[in-house]
Scaffold this motif. Structure first.
Motif, PDB file in Angstrom:
ATOM      1  N   LEU A  99      -3.480 -15.231   1.307  1.00  0.00           N
ATOM      2  CA  LEU A  99      -2.374 -16.089   1.712  1.00  0.00           C
ATOM      3  C   LEU A  99      -2.057 -17.127   0.641  1.00  0.00           C
ATOM      4  O   LEU A  99      -0.886 -17.377   0.324  1.00  0.00           O
ATOM      5  CB  LEU A  99      -2.722 -16.803   3.023  1.00  0.00           C
ATOM      6  N   ARG A 100      -3.090 -17.707   0.095  1.00  0.00           N
ATOM      7  CA  ARG A 100      -2.917 -18.728  -0.934  1.00  0.00           C
ATOM      8  C   ARG A 100      -2.176 -18.149  -2.139  1.00  0.00           C
ATOM      9  O   ARG A 100      -1.261 -18.765  -2.681  1.00  0.00           O
ATOM     10  CB  ARG A 100      -4.293 -19.242  -1.357  1.00  0.00           C
ATOM     11  N   GLY A 109       5.256 -17.388  -4.314  1.00  0.00           N
ATOM     12  CA  GLY A 109       6.560 -17.340  -3.683  1.00  0.00           C
ATOM     13  C   GLY A 109       6.835 -16.061  -2.936  1.00  0.00           C
ATOM     14  O   GLY A 109       7.968 -15.831  -2.493  1.00  0.00           O
ATOM     15  N   VAL A 110       5.813 -15.203  -2.772  1.00  0.00           N
ATOM     16  CA  VAL A 110       5.987 -13.976  -1.988  1.00  0.00           C
ATOM     17  C   VAL A 110       6.250 -14.348  -0.531  1.00  0.00           C
ATOM     18  O   VAL A 110       7.120 -13.767   0.136  1.00  0.00           O
ATOM     19  CB  VAL A 110       4.742 -13.073  -2.104  1.00  0.00           C
ATOM     20  N   LEU A 111       5.483 -15.306  -0.019  1.00  0.00           N
ATOM     21  CA  LEU A 111       5.763 -15.919   1.274  1.00  0.00           C
ATOM     22  C   LEU A 111       6.552 -17.183   0.986  1.00  0.00           C
ATOM     23  O   LEU A 111       6.045 -18.124   0.371  1.00  0.00           O
ATOM     24  CB  LEU A 111       4.453 -16.235   2.010  1.00  0.00           C
ATOM     25  N   GLU A 112       7.803 -17.215   1.394  1.00  0.00           N
ATOM     26  CA  GLU A 112       8.721 -18.262   0.952  1.00  0.00           C
ATOM     27  C   GLU A 112       8.546 -19.566   1.724  1.00  0.00           C
ATOM     28  O   GLU A 112       8.089 -19.557   2.877  1.00  0.00           O
ATOM     29  CB  GLU A 112      10.160 -17.765   1.101  1.00  0.00           C
ATOM     30  N   PRO A 113       8.897 -20.696   1.090  1.00  0.00           N
ATOM     31  CA  PRO A 113       8.820 -21.992   1.772  1.00  0.00           C
ATOM     32  C   PRO A 113       9.589 -21.975   3.087  1.00  0.00           C
ATOM     33  O   PRO A 113      10.731 -21.503   3.147  1.00  0.00           O
ATOM     34  CB  PRO A 113       9.471 -22.956   0.769  1.00  0.00           C
ATOM     35  N   GLY A 114       8.949 -22.458   4.143  1.00  0.00           N
ATOM     36  CA  GLY A 114       9.572 -22.502   5.456  1.00  0.00           C
ATOM     37  C   GLY A 114       9.439 -21.224   6.252  1.00  0.00           C
ATOM     38  O   GLY A 114       9.813 -21.184   7.437  1.00  0.00           O
ATOM     39  N   GLN A 115       8.913 -20.162   5.646  1.00  0.00           N
ATOM     40  CA  GLN A 115       8.786 -18.884   6.348  1.00  0.00           C
ATOM     41  C   GLN A 115       7.764 -18.990   7.473  1.00  0.00           C
ATOM     42  O   GLN A 115       6.665 -19.515   7.296  1.00  0.00           O
ATOM     43  CB  GLN A 115       8.366 -17.785   5.366  1.00  0.00           C
ATOM     44  N   THR A 116       8.127 -18.478   8.637  1.00  0.00           N
ATOM     45  CA  THR A 116       7.206 -18.444   9.769  1.00  0.00           C
ATOM     46  C   THR A 116       6.111 -17.423   9.507  1.00  0.00           C
ATOM     47  O   THR A 116       6.381 -16.298   9.081  1.00  0.00           O
ATOM     48  CB  THR A 116       7.952 -18.077  11.062  1.00  0.00           C
ATOM     49  N   LEU A 117       4.879 -17.829   9.752  1.00  0.00           N
ATOM     50  CA  LEU A 117       3.725 -16.968   9.496  1.00  0.00           C
ATOM     51  C   LEU A 117       3.214 -16.414  10.820  1.00  0.00           C
ATOM     52  O   LEU A 117       2.292 -16.957  11.434  1.00  0.00           O
ATOM     53  CB  LEU A 117       2.633 -17.758   8.762  1.00  0.00           C
ATOM     54  N   PRO A 170       7.233 -26.541   3.219  1.00  0.00           N
ATOM     55  CA  PRO A 170       8.490 -26.611   2.463  1.00  0.00           C
ATOM     56  C   PRO A 170       8.262 -27.197   1.073  1.00  0.00           C
ATOM     57  O   PRO A 170       7.220 -27.806   0.800  1.00  0.00           O
ATOM     58  CB  PRO A 170       9.364 -27.530   3.317  1.00  0.00           C
ATOM     59  N   LEU A 171       9.248 -27.011   0.198  1.00  0.00           N
ATOM     60  CA  LEU A 171       9.204 -27.544  -1.155  1.00  0.00           C
ATOM     61  C   LEU A 171      10.343 -28.524  -1.360  1.00  0.00           C
ATOM     62  O   LEU A 171      11.394 -28.409  -0.736  1.00  0.00           O
ATOM     63  CB  LEU A 171       9.330 -26.425  -2.188  1.00  0.00           C
ATOM     64  N   SER A 172      10.135 -29.487  -2.234  1.00  0.00           N
ATOM     65  CA  SER A 172      11.206 -30.402  -2.625  1.00  0.00           C
ATOM     66  C   SER A 172      10.890 -30.922  -4.019  1.00  0.00           C
ATOM     67  O   SER A 172       9.731 -30.969  -4.436  1.00  0.00           O
ATOM     68  CB  SER A 172      11.314 -31.572  -1.644  1.00  0.00           C
ATOM     69  N   GLU A 173      11.927 -31.305  -4.744  1.00  0.00           N
ATOM     70  CA  GLU A 173      11.707 -31.822  -6.100  1.00  0.00           C
ATOM     71  C   GLU A 173      10.882 -33.111  -6.060  1.00  0.00           C
ATOM     72  O   GLU A 173      10.025 -33.338  -6.924  1.00  0.00           O
ATOM     73  CB  GLU A 173      13.047 -32.063  -6.799  1.00  0.00           C
ATOM     74  N   PRO A 194       7.495 -19.226  -9.190  1.00  0.00           N
ATOM     75  CA  PRO A 194       8.754 -18.590  -8.771  1.00  0.00           C
ATOM     76  C   PRO A 194       9.955 -18.974  -9.636  1.00  0.00           C
ATOM     77  O   PRO A 194      10.952 -18.261  -9.650  1.00  0.00           O
ATOM     78  CB  PRO A 194       8.952 -19.105  -7.329  1.00  0.00           C
ATOM     79  N   ASN A 195       9.872 -20.102 -10.367  1.00  0.00           N
ATOM     80  CA  ASN A 195      11.042 -20.618 -11.073  1.00  0.00           C
ATOM     81  C   ASN A 195      11.028 -20.384 -12.579  1.00  0.00           C
ATOM     82  O   ASN A 195      12.098 -20.334 -13.201  1.00  0.00           O
ATOM     83  CB  ASN A 195      11.194 -22.122 -10.807  1.00  0.00           C
ATOM     84  N   LEU A 196       9.856 -20.268 -13.169  1.00  0.00           N
ATOM     85  CA  LEU A 196       9.779 -20.083 -14.619  1.00  0.00           C
ATOM     86  C   LEU A 196       9.330 -18.663 -14.936  1.00  0.00           C
ATOM     87  O   LEU A 196       8.144 -18.368 -15.038  1.00  0.00           O
ATOM     88  CB  LEU A 196       8.821 -21.108 -15.245  1.00  0.00           C
ATOM     89  N   HIS A 197      10.278 -17.785 -15.062  1.00  0.00           N
ATOM     90  CA  HIS A 197      10.018 -16.391 -15.408  1.00  0.00           C
ATOM     91  C   HIS A 197      11.195 -15.881 -16.224  1.00  0.00           C
ATOM     92  O   HIS A 197      12.234 -16.536 -16.311  1.00  0.00           O
ATOM     93  CB  HIS A 197       9.818 -15.534 -14.155  1.00  0.00           C
ATOM     94  N   GLY A 198      11.044 -14.718 -16.826  1.00  0.00           N
ATOM     95  CA  GLY A 198      12.115 -14.195 -17.669  1.00  0.00           C
ATOM     96  C   GLY A 198      12.439 -15.150 -18.800  1.00  0.00           C
ATOM     97  O   GLY A 198      11.558 -15.666 -19.474  1.00  0.00           O
ATOM     98  N   ALA A 199      13.715 -15.410 -19.013  1.00  0.00           N
ATOM     99  CA  ALA A 199      14.134 -16.297 -20.103  1.00  0.00           C
ATOM    100  C   ALA A 199      13.685 -17.732 -19.884  1.00  0.00           C
ATOM    101  O   ALA A 199      13.584 -18.510 -20.829  1.00  0.00           O
ATOM    102  CB  ALA A 199      15.655 -16.251 -20.250  1.00  0.00           C
ATOM    103  N   ASN A 200      13.401 -18.106 -18.624  1.00  0.00           N
ATOM    104  CA  ASN A 200      12.938 -19.464 -18.328  1.00  0.00           C
ATOM    105  C   ASN A 200      11.449 -19.654 -18.612  1.00  0.00           C
ATOM    106  O   ASN A 200      10.963 -20.776 -18.603  1.00  0.00           O
ATOM    107  CB  ASN A 200      13.195 -19.815 -16.856  1.00  0.00           C
TER     108      ASN A 200
END
Length: 259
Positions: free
Chosen positions: A35-36, A42-50, A91-94, A191-197
């Motif tokens: 789970l961790r 990010g496979v289990l997304e923020p706010g997703q019901t488990l 959830p996530l927030s900046e 989840p955010n820094l992949h590919g060109a990022n």
């Protein structure tokens, strides 16, 4: 991706030997680690019901160990719960991201100072070895096109380098807190820094040279310059935070334009 690479990385995150895949884990611990990992990546997304039925099918583990794992992850602030709605991915927030980054800086810089003060030849050899292992893993010119196994290996080597920096701090509490905040910040980075990022990618609009950042950090640490080493480590973490924030902002702008 070969299972061993992923298992080795999970062991490193937990602060254990990378041979720990041979240990017999309880079902609850297996569920917690799985789970961790899925929450962090990010496979289990923020706010997703488990839902327990869903998790039972995904991991092949019965309800009781899964409940135990969820309760443990709630203590790590990766999961939240309510009496009526059960468990959800936190959830996530900046704002929360920057809070985690700045707290990680406080913890890791204190641990790094202590590690430098306690530094001996064996620790320095371990640190230099971890750096060169990371350098080899990052040798490809474009991580965005690497196979998943290679990306997993790079992430493992990156974690091992940062763990080696504080390995000689002589504080199990600092190491444990460092590992906990590593996971919290990875929830935003992976989840955010992949590919060109990805900061290792050859096309770097962000103009970062992460390999040089690690080399400079190693040099300051080996020179026993704790002030410079801590300044470089803090900047390293904050630069990553700025990249994540920019990636999130760009994605939100794209989504708004598409709607």
């Amino acid at each position: 991706m070969k299972p061993r690479v992923k298992t080795m990385r999970l062991a490193s995150v937990e602060g254990q030997s990378t041979d720990s895949e041979h240990d017999v884990l309880s079902l609850a611990e297996q569920a917690r680690r799985s789970l961790r990992r899925d929450i962090t990546q990010g496979v289990l997304e923020p706010g997703q019901t488990l839902r327990l039925e869903f998790l039972k099918g995904r991991y092949g583990i019965s309800f009781s160990p899964i409940r135990e794992a969820l309760t443990s992850l709630e203590g790590e602030r990766l999961v939240v719960s309510s009496p009526s709605k059960g468990f959800k991915v936190a959830p996530l927030s900046e704002k929360e991201m920057w809070d985690a980054i700045e707290t990680r800086i406080l913890i890791d810089c204190e641990a790094l100072r202590r590690s430098i003060n306690n530094g001996d030849d064996a620790w320095e050899v371990q640190l230099v070895s971890a750096f060169y292992a990371l350098k080899l893993a990052a040798k490809s010119s474009d991580v965005g096109r690497l196979e998943q196994e290679a990306e997993e290996l790079l992430e493992l080597r990156h974690l091992e380098f940062h763990r080696s920096l504080i390995a000689n701090c002589n504080s199990s509490w600092l190491k444990q807190l460092s590992a906990q905040f590593y996971v919290q910040t990875e929830r935003y980075r992976l989840p955010n820094l992949h590919g060109a990022n990805n900061p290792y990618a050859c096309s770097k609009p962000h103009k970062r040279d992460v390999n040089k950042e690690h080399a400079d950090l190693l040099a300051a640490t080996v020179d026993r310059d704790s002030n410079m080493a801590c300044a470089l480590l803090a900047k390293h973490y904050r630069d990553t935070g700025n990249m994540i924030a920019a990636a999130i902002s760009a994605r939100e702008t794209t989504e708004k334009e598409a709607s």
